[in-house]
Design a protein around this motif. Structure first.
Motif: not given
Length: 76
Positions: A40, A49, A66-70, A73-75
């Motif tokens: 991770r 990201h 929440i904020h995550y990378c498309s 998928l890391s938050t």
């Protein structure tokens, strides 16, 4: 030579495989936890990201942003 995106995809697949192994074997192996942490960390530090902002429902009256990378998928 490998493209960085291909490596990131393989790391994501490996994390999924480790999660599946842990779930199927109901194990709490600390070495697997360390491996997931390292993988991770690699994703967070190496992915370019694309941040998505999303609201998730906690219950009927509360939600959380929440904020995550498309890509990975890391938050964040």
């Amino acid at each position: 030579m490998c493209d960085k995106l291909i490596i990131i995809e393989k790391v994501i697949d490996l994390i999924d495989s480790v999660d599946e192994f842990i779930y199927c074997n109901q194990t709490d192996d600390s070495e697997l936890g360390v491996l997931k942490t390292v993988l991770r960390g690699f994703l967070i530090n190496n992915c370019e990201h694309i941040i998505i902002k999303d609201d998730i429902d906690i219950d009927l009256d509360h939600s959380q942003t929440i904020h995550y990378c498309s890509k990975c998928l890391s938050t964040l």
